[in-house]
Design a protein around this motif. Structure first.
Motif, PDB file in Angstrom:
ATOM      1  N   ALA A 174       0.833  -1.206   0.000  1.00 25.52           N
ATOM      2  CA  ALA A 174       0.000   0.000   0.000  1.00 25.52           C
ATOM      3  C   ALA A 174       0.867   1.255   0.000  1.00 25.52           C
ATOM      4  O   ALA A 174       0.555   2.240  -0.692  1.00 25.52           O
ATOM      5  N   LEU A 175       1.952   1.235   0.751  1.00 26.09           N
ATOM      6  CA  LEU A 175       2.871   2.373   0.757  1.00 26.09           C
ATOM      7  C   LEU A 175       3.528   2.551  -0.606  1.00 26.09           C
ATOM      8  O   LEU A 175       3.736   3.675  -1.069  1.00 26.09           O
ATOM      9  N   ALA A 176       3.871   1.436  -1.254  1.00 26.07           N
ATOM     10  CA  ALA A 176       4.539   1.494  -2.563  1.00 26.07           C
ATOM     11  C   ALA A 176       3.640   2.108  -3.627  1.00 26.07           C
ATOM     12  O   ALA A 176       4.134   2.573  -4.665  1.00 26.07           O
ATOM     13  N   GLU A 177       2.332   2.126  -3.401  1.00 26.76           N
ATOM     14  CA  GLU A 177       1.421   2.788  -4.334  1.00 26.76           C
ATOM     15  C   GLU A 177       1.470   4.305  -4.175  1.00 26.76           C
ATOM     16  O   GLU A 177       1.047   5.042  -5.078  1.00 26.76           O
ATOM     17  N   ARG A 178       2.017   4.779  -3.045  1.00 30.76           N
ATOM     18  CA  ARG A 178       2.023   6.211  -2.762  1.00 30.76           C
ATOM     19  C   ARG A 178       3.413   6.833  -2.814  1.00 30.76           C
ATOM     20  O   ARG A 178       3.526   8.067  -2.925  1.00 30.76           O
ATOM     21  N   MET A 179       4.466   6.013  -2.703  1.00 28.77           N
ATOM     22  CA  MET A 179       5.833   6.518  -2.695  1.00 28.77           C
ATOM     23  C   MET A 179       6.780   5.392  -3.101  1.00 28.77           C
ATOM     24  O   MET A 179       6.411   4.214  -3.017  1.00 28.77           O
ATOM     25  N   PRO A 180       7.988   5.711  -3.533  1.00 28.14           N
ATOM     26  CA  PRO A 180       8.962   4.654  -3.793  1.00 28.14           C
ATOM     27  C   PRO A 180       9.349   3.948  -2.482  1.00 28.14           C
ATOM     28  O   PRO A 180       9.691   4.602  -1.492  1.00 28.14           O
ATOM     29  N   VAL A 181       9.250   2.631  -2.480  1.00 30.32           N
ATOM     30  CA  VAL A 181       9.667   1.815  -1.342  1.00 30.32           C
ATOM     31  C   VAL A 181      10.758   0.878  -1.844  1.00 30.32           C
ATOM     32  O   VAL A 181      10.529   0.075  -2.752  1.00 30.32           O
ATOM     33  N   VAL A 182      11.944   0.999  -1.266  1.00 32.12           N
ATOM     34  CA  VAL A 182      13.114   0.250  -1.727  1.00 32.12           C
ATOM     35  C   VAL A 182      13.396  -0.887  -0.763  1.00 32.12           C
ATOM     36  O   VAL A 182      13.459  -0.685   0.457  1.00 32.12           O
ATOM     37  N   LEU A 183      13.590  -2.082  -1.306  1.00 35.78           N
ATOM     38  CA  LEU A 183      13.839  -3.277  -0.505  1.00 35.78           C
ATOM     39  C   LEU A 183      15.328  -3.585  -0.464  1.00 35.78           C
ATOM     40  O   LEU A 183      15.962  -3.778  -1.496  1.00 35.78           O
ATOM     41  N   ASP A 198      13.841  -3.191  -6.004  1.00 33.88           N
ATOM     42  CA  ASP A 198      14.946  -4.056  -5.595  1.00 33.88           C
ATOM     43  C   ASP A 198      16.238  -3.242  -5.552  1.00 33.88           C
ATOM     44  O   ASP A 198      16.656  -2.676  -6.561  1.00 33.88           O
ATOM     45  N   ALA A 199      16.905  -3.204  -4.386  1.00 32.72           N
ATOM     46  CA  ALA A 199      18.156  -2.447  -4.246  1.00 32.72           C
ATOM     47  C   ALA A 199      19.384  -3.261  -4.594  1.00 32.72           C
ATOM     48  O   ALA A 199      20.503  -2.740  -4.552  1.00 32.72           O
ATOM     49  N   GLY A 200      19.219  -4.528  -4.930  1.00 33.24           N
ATOM     50  CA  GLY A 200      20.373  -5.339  -5.289  1.00 33.24           C
ATOM     51  C   GLY A 200      21.351  -5.463  -4.129  1.00 33.24           C
ATOM     52  O   GLY A 200      20.988  -5.867  -3.030  1.00 33.24           O
ATOM     53  N   LEU A 202      20.873   7.296  -1.917  1.00 33.19           N
ATOM     54  CA  LEU A 202      20.521   7.343  -3.329  1.00 33.19           C
ATOM     55  C   LEU A 202      19.073   7.749  -3.533  1.00 33.19           C
ATOM     56  O   LEU A 202      18.766   8.600  -4.385  1.00 33.19           O
ATOM     57  N   LEU A 203      18.163   7.173  -2.766  1.00 34.25           N
ATOM     58  CA  LEU A 203      16.747   7.476  -2.955  1.00 34.25           C
ATOM     59  C   LEU A 203      16.454   8.940  -2.645  1.00 34.25           C
ATOM     60  O   LEU A 203      15.700   9.602  -3.372  1.00 34.25           O
ATOM     61  N   THR A 223      13.600   3.151 -10.203  1.00 37.86           N
ATOM     62  CA  THR A 223      13.838   1.722 -10.418  1.00 37.86           C
ATOM     63  C   THR A 223      15.077   1.494 -11.272  1.00 37.86           C
ATOM     64  O   THR A 223      15.921   0.638 -10.964  1.00 37.86           O
ATOM     65  N   SER A 224      15.219   2.269 -12.333  1.00 43.59           N
ATOM     66  CA  SER A 224      16.369   2.134 -13.226  1.00 43.59           C
ATOM     67  C   SER A 224      17.671   2.448 -12.508  1.00 43.59           C
ATOM     68  O   SER A 224      18.684   1.761 -12.698  1.00 43.59           O
ATOM     69  N   ALA A 225      17.672   3.476 -11.669  1.00 40.49           N
ATOM     70  CA  ALA A 225      18.890   3.859 -10.946  1.00 40.49           C
ATOM     71  C   ALA A 225      19.339   2.752 -10.007  1.00 40.49           C
ATOM     72  O   ALA A 225      20.531   2.436  -9.913  1.00 40.49           O
ATOM     73  N   PHE A 226      18.393   2.128  -9.321  1.00 39.71           N
ATOM     74  CA  PHE A 226      18.763   1.037  -8.419  1.00 39.71           C
ATOM     75  C   PHE A 226      19.215  -0.196  -9.187  1.00 39.71           C
ATOM     76  O   PHE A 226      20.090  -0.932  -8.730  1.00 39.71           O
ATOM     77  N   GLU A 227      18.656  -0.420 -10.352  1.00 43.04           N
ATOM     78  CA  GLU A 227      19.123  -1.539 -11.172  1.00 43.04           C
ATOM     79  C   GLU A 227      20.563  -1.317 -11.604  1.00 43.04           C
ATOM     80  O   GLU A 227      21.374  -2.245 -11.649  1.00 43.04           O
ATOM     81  N   ARG A 228      20.917  -0.073 -11.917  1.00 46.83           N
ATOM     82  CA  ARG A 228      22.264   0.230 -12.402  1.00 46.83           C
ATOM     83  C   ARG A 228      23.292   0.250 -11.282  1.00 46.83           C
ATOM     84  O   ARG A 228      24.437  -0.146 -11.485  1.00 46.83           O
ATOM     85  N   LEU A 229      22.886   0.685 -10.085  1.00 49.91           N
ATOM     86  CA  LEU A 229      23.838   0.823  -8.988  1.00 49.91           C
ATOM     87  C   LEU A 229      23.839  -0.363  -8.033  1.00 49.91           C
ATOM     88  O   LEU A 229      24.797  -0.573  -7.306  1.00 49.91           O
TER      89      LEU A 229
END
Length: 334
Positions: free
Chosen positions: A261-270, A300-302, A312-313, A327-333
């Motif tokens: 539910a939070l991820a629908e309102r803001m970026p939530v990074v795991l 996904d923070a990798g 970063l966020l 999402t793209s930034a976390f995939e790259r980093l």
């Protein structure tokens, strides 16, 4: 050849005791000139040190704004001819400030951060050796183009991987996922591996200072029998969330819909709270697993740890990044 030396305070610059009876313990007293004078062998490097005493700030009190100001000052020093930059600061937040610098530093000239675990009043104080090693790295050709580096205990660490892994040991800093990228051996800088290619997200997109100041990103570790109460009302006060999950990115099943539910309102990074290793993507499928949480919209923070993920966020949100850009930034980093 010159190196710009910026002093921010911390254990490396502490000596003497306060005359104020309400304050106990060592306090900031040493200037950059004092630090240099205490380093045997510094004269042999032949380097001219351009000392800039920044207002002494205990590292727990450092802010993003402090580091942005530091990067701007260091950039001017490089433009004026400095071959590299050395910064001394407290070690408590060193892993976070180094990563923040690495995301922002646009130059090939090395930006080296160092500090000390033992203050100068103690036997075996490590500050002088760390400062000398940092200067040597800042001058070394192999360090060029590697962004921000952390140098302590005769080891060179990439900002993306370095962690403070012990509260007091002189060998407190390590890179659990990669190991050091270099060593100081007989006064030489020996780089043994290259850090991953630098991802430059903010060169063409400067961070808005006012927006940064207004951007709040929470970091919440998941714990045994977590009821999620800490997350109540978070969307009203914060613009982003980093979750430090169990193991490869798991949370209690009852927490999964709350995070969704939070991820629908803001970026939530795991991320993982483990201290090393990567969040998984699609190995486990139970409710609260990494697969389930990604399906619910978590990013996904990798291999980025929770502290660096938060740095970063916050920068991304302050730069106005859209959800797909995050999402793209976390995939790259990661």
């Amino acid at each position: 050849m010159s190196v710009a030396l910026f002093t921010l305070g911390g254990t490396i610059g502490m000596a003497g005791h306060s005359s104020d009876q309400r304050r106990i313990g060592v306090v900031n007293r040493l200037t950059g000139a004092d630090l240099i004078a205490a380093v045997p062998g510094l004269g042999k490097t032949g380097v001219k040190l351009d000392v800039r005493d920044v207002q002494a700030v205990p590292s727990p009190n450092l802010t993003f704004a402090h580091i942005l100001d530091l990067v701007e000052s260091a950039s001017r020093a490089v433009a004026d001819g400095a071959a590299g930059v050395v910064v001394t600061q407290g070690t408590d937040t060193l892993e976070e400030t180094a990563f923040l610098v690495d995301l922002l530093w646009p130059h090939a000239e090395p930006f080296v951060l160092t500090g000390a675990m033992r203050n100068p009043t103690l036997a075996g104080a490590d500050g002088p050796a760390n400062l000398l090693a940092a200067v040597r790295v800042a001058l070394s050709d192999p360090a060029r183009g590697l962004g921000a580096l952390v140098v302590l205990n005769d080891q060179v660490h990439a900002a993306r991987w370095v962690r403070k892994t012990h509260s007091s040991s002189t060998a407190a800093f390590g890179s659990p996922d990669a190991g050091p990228v270099g060593h100081l051996v007989e006064e030489r800088v020996r780089m043994v591996m290259a850090p991953p290619p630098r991802v430059r997200l903010f060169e063409s997109r400067p961070v808005d200072r006012e927006r940064l100041d207004a951007t709040r990103v929470a970091l919440v570790p998941v714990v045994l029998d977590d009821d999620g109460l800490l997350l109540d009302g978070l969307a009203e006060t914060h613009q982003g969330l980093v979750v430090a999950g169990f193991g490869v990115g798991h949370v209690p099943s009852a927490l999964a819909p709350v995070l969704g539910a939070l991820a629908e309102r803001m970026p939530v990074v795991l991320t993982s709270r483990s201290g090393a290793g990567s969040v998984f993507r699609h190995t486990y499928g139970a409710v609260g697993s990494e697969t389930d949480l990604r399906r619910r919209g978590l990013v996904d923070a990798g291999m980025l740890d929770p502290y660096k993920a938060r740095v970063l966020l916050r920068l991304l949100l302050a730069a106005g990044a859209a959800r797909d850009e995050v999402t793209s930034a976390f995939e790259r980093l990661g």
